[in-house]
Design an enzyme around this catalytic site. Structure first.
Site, mmCIF file in Angstrom:
data_model
loop_
_atom_site.group_PDB
_atom_site.id
_atom_site.type_symbol
_atom_site.label_atom_id
_atom_site.label_comp_id
_atom_site.label_asym_id
_atom_site.label_seq_id
_atom_site.Cartn_x
_atom_site.Cartn_y
_atom_site.Cartn_z
ATOM 1 N N CYS A 98 -31.435 25.557 37.083
ATOM 2 C CA CYS A 98 -30.553 25.125 38.182
ATOM 3 C C CYS A 98 -31.308 24.902 39.489
ATOM 4 O O CYS A 98 -30.786 24.262 40.403
ATOM 5 C CB CYS A 98 -29.443 26.148 38.408
ATOM 6 S SG CYS A 98 -28.456 26.445 36.944
ATOM 7 N N HIS A 141 -26.416 25.529 45.515
ATOM 8 C CA HIS A 141 -26.151 25.360 44.081
ATOM 9 C C HIS A 141 -24.692 25.722 43.810
ATOM 10 O O HIS A 141 -24.185 26.725 44.313
ATOM 11 C CB HIS A 141 -27.097 26.259 43.292
ATOM 12 C CG HIS A 141 -26.818 26.276 41.828
ATOM 13 N ND1 HIS A 141 -26.585 25.128 41.108
ATOM 14 C CD2 HIS A 141 -26.717 27.300 40.940
ATOM 15 C CE1 HIS A 141 -26.361 25.451 39.840
ATOM 16 N NE2 HIS A 141 -26.433 26.761 39.712
ATOM 17 N N ASN A 169 -20.648 24.027 37.135
ATOM 18 C CA ASN A 169 -22.082 24.178 37.366
ATOM 19 C C ASN A 169 -22.823 23.123 36.549
ATOM 20 O O ASN A 169 -22.887 23.213 35.330
ATOM 21 C CB ASN A 169 -22.492 25.598 36.950
ATOM 22 C CG ASN A 169 -23.967 25.883 37.138
ATOM 23 O OD1 ASN A 169 -24.757 24.968 37.394
ATOM 24 N ND2 ASN A 169 -24.333 27.139 37.002
HETATM 25 O O1 UT7 Z 1 -26.721 28.783 37.739
HETATM 26 C C1 UT7 Z 1 -26.735 30.157 37.515
HETATM 27 C C2 UT7 Z 1 -25.874 30.354 36.330
HETATM 28 N N1 UT7 Z 1 -25.100 31.518 36.259
HETATM 29 C C3 UT7 Z 1 -24.285 31.973 37.209
HETATM 30 O O2 UT7 Z 1 -24.212 31.523 38.301
HETATM 31 C C4 UT7 Z 1 -23.389 33.096 36.809
HETATM 32 C C5 UT7 Z 1 -23.163 34.084 37.904
HETATM 33 N N2 UT7 Z 1 -22.101 34.989 37.547
HETATM 34 C C6 UT7 Z 1 -20.798 34.649 37.707
HETATM 35 O O3 UT7 Z 1 -20.487 33.577 38.178
HETATM 36 C C7 UT7 Z 1 -19.753 35.676 37.308
HETATM 37 O O4 UT7 Z 1 -20.387 36.892 36.989
HETATM 38 C C8 UT7 Z 1 -18.894 35.210 36.100
HETATM 39 C C9 UT7 Z 1 -17.977 34.086 36.537
HETATM 40 C C10 UT7 Z 1 -19.776 34.770 34.956
HETATM 41 C C11 UT7 Z 1 -18.014 36.362 35.626
HETATM 42 O O5 UT7 Z 1 -17.228 36.854 36.721
HETATM 43 P P1 UT7 Z 1 -17.139 38.445 36.961
HETATM 44 O O6 UT7 Z 1 -16.190 38.649 38.065
HETATM 45 O O7 UT7 Z 1 -18.540 38.941 37.136
HETATM 46 O O8 UT7 Z 1 -16.471 38.945 35.645
HETATM 47 P P2 UT7 Z 1 -17.041 39.964 34.561
HETATM 48 O O9 UT7 Z 1 -18.231 39.412 33.855
HETATM 49 O O10 UT7 Z 1 -17.213 41.273 35.241
HETATM 50 O O11 UT7 Z 1 -15.835 40.018 33.552
HETATM 51 C C12 UT7 Z 1 -14.562 40.490 33.935
HETATM 52 C C13 UT7 Z 1 -13.634 40.409 32.743
HETATM 53 C C14 UT7 Z 1 -14.246 40.911 31.436
HETATM 54 O O12 UT7 Z 1 -13.257 41.626 30.752
HETATM 55 P P3 UT7 Z 1 -13.257 43.223 30.771
HETATM 56 O O13 UT7 Z 1 -14.563 43.645 30.171
HETATM 57 O O14 UT7 Z 1 -13.112 43.605 32.220
HETATM 58 O O15 UT7 Z 1 -12.072 43.559 29.934
HETATM 59 C C15 UT7 Z 1 -14.569 39.643 30.678
HETATM 60 O O16 UT7 Z 1 -14.509 39.822 29.290
HETATM 61 O O17 UT7 Z 1 -13.279 39.045 32.498
HETATM 62 C C16 UT7 Z 1 -13.467 38.730 31.119
HETATM 63 N N3 UT7 Z 1 -13.791 37.307 30.997
HETATM 64 C C17 UT7 Z 1 -12.867 36.348 30.906
HETATM 65 N N4 UT7 Z 1 -11.515 36.400 30.897
HETATM 66 C C18 UT7 Z 1 -10.857 35.218 30.818
HETATM 67 C C19 UT7 Z 1 -15.023 36.729 30.982
HETATM 68 N N5 UT7 Z 1 -14.895 35.394 30.884
HETATM 69 C C20 UT7 Z 1 -13.567 35.134 30.827
HETATM 70 C C21 UT7 Z 1 -12.809 33.943 30.728
HETATM 71 N N6 UT7 Z 1 -11.468 34.038 30.721
HETATM 72 N N7 UT7 Z 1 -13.398 32.721 30.657
#
Ligand code: UT7
Length: 331
Positions: free
Chosen positions: A116, A256, A286
């Protein structure tokens, strides 16, 4: 002949695939919802490439538009760089395919892999080529079909990404335009925080690995989030200081476009209002290396960037990699 001192951005272009996939469409076949995706990321839809829209196709479209806007004949391009982590083929470089497609017989061509951060890395390298006098003009394209690396059954990753390409023409100038300062960084120890394991020399793709879906991207979202905020803030501050400026001098930040919450955290830490950040991830998701040049393109088209403005570009991605560039707008 003495080297030109600057590499002005003389043209810009972008291209996205035809097909739009909304959050609701994803929610029909995955355990997710429009509400979750919007509130956790800010994304509402993304463009997804069809089989005839591979990386060099989008790259050439964006590159052609940038050349037209610069009023530059393809024959005049000295170097073409394609920043991508999703090339058409393992080799030759996608930049060679684009060189032939656009008819740039004089141009050297190479790909640059910084995920990225690819556009910011490419802007540093391309501007250095121009400023050293090695190239009078560089066509820098950032293009990724990131959905090629996506497991559409993995809700942790598939809702986040989209496909696209963005391009700029860098042209030698004696005016203080284009890149004023930049820095690029990496932390290889974090390589497995976000990666695709199979398909390279480490783990050549075998039926067993494909069965395990190891050809797809995996990611530790929470860790990446923290590194992204820290990396973009520290490198942004350095780029601004190295240009002899302060944050108050920055008219617009083009970050980004991974997650609006990351951008909000960066704004807070840099003590800048969100109005000073350009955000368009709601429509594209993204798009990996293409994210910054697509955002820059739309910022210019929407009149958010004016001649003489100082614009800060900052990016973060797999590698881990990061980088920031302070540019002065004007051709
Ligand atoms: O270019 C660089 C590329 N990568 C990034 O920029 C990623 C950076 N990270 C992020 O943007 C965020 O961490 C995410 C958007 C990936 C995730 O957001 P978060 O607030 O950190 O959520 P989390 O990973 O802590 O997950 C929260 C909950 C989980 O459930 P539990 O364990 O709390 O029961 C996940 O399983 O949300 C769940 N979850 C979803 N639920 C519905 C994860 N993906 C999804 C989804 N729909 N698509």
């Amino acid at each position: 002949m003495s080297s030109p001192r600057y590499a002005a951005i003389a043209g810009w272009g972008m291209a996205v695939p035809r097909r739009v996939v909304t959050n609701d469409e994803l929610a029909q076949r995955l355990d997710t919802s429009d509400e979750w995706i919007r509130t956790r990321t800010g994304i509402a839809q993304r463009h997804v490439a069809g089989p005839d829209e591979f990386t060099s196709v989008l790259a050439a479209r964006a590159g052609r538009e940038a050349l037209e806007r610069a009023g530059m004949a393809p024959e005049a391009v000295d170097t073409v760089i394609v920043a991508t982590c999703t090339p058409d083929r393992p080799f030759p470089a996608t930049a060679c395919t684009v060189q032939a497609a656009l008819g740039m017989p004089r141009a050297g061509a190479f790909d640059l892999a910084a995920a990225c951060s690819g556009f910011v890395y490419g802007l540093s390298v391309g501007s250095a080529l121009v400023q050293s006098g090695m190239s009078r003009s560089v066509l820098l394209i950032a293009a990724d079909i990131f959905t090629h690396l996506i497991d559409w059954n993995d809700r942790n990753t598939c809702v986040l990404f989209g496909d696209g390409a963005g391009a700029v023409v860098l042209r030698a100038s004696e005016q203080p335009l284009g890149l004023l300062s930049s820095n690029i960084g990496a932390w290889g120890e974090g390589e497995t925080l976000m990666a695709v394991d199979a398909g390279g020399t480490l783990l050549p793709a075998t039926p067993a690995l494909l069965e395990e879906r190891r050809q797809y991207v995996y990611m530790n979202g929470r860790e990446i989030f923290k590194h992204a905020v820290r990396g973009m803030c520290e490198s942004s501050e350095r780029a601004v200081a190295d240009a002899g400026l302060t944050m108050d001098d920055v008219a617009l930040v083009v970050p980004h476009q991974a997650n609006v919450r990351i951008i909000e955290a960066v704004a807070k830490r840099l003590e800048l209002p969100m109005e000073r950040f350009f955000v368009n991830l709601d429509r594209y998701g993204n798009t990996s290396a293409a994210s910054v040049p697509i955002a820059l393109y739309e910022a210019v088209q929407q009149g958010r960037v004016h001649a003489g403005d100082h614009v800060l570009l900052t990016a973060f991605g797999g590698g881990l990699t990061w980088g920031s560039a302070l540019i002065r707008w004007g051709a």
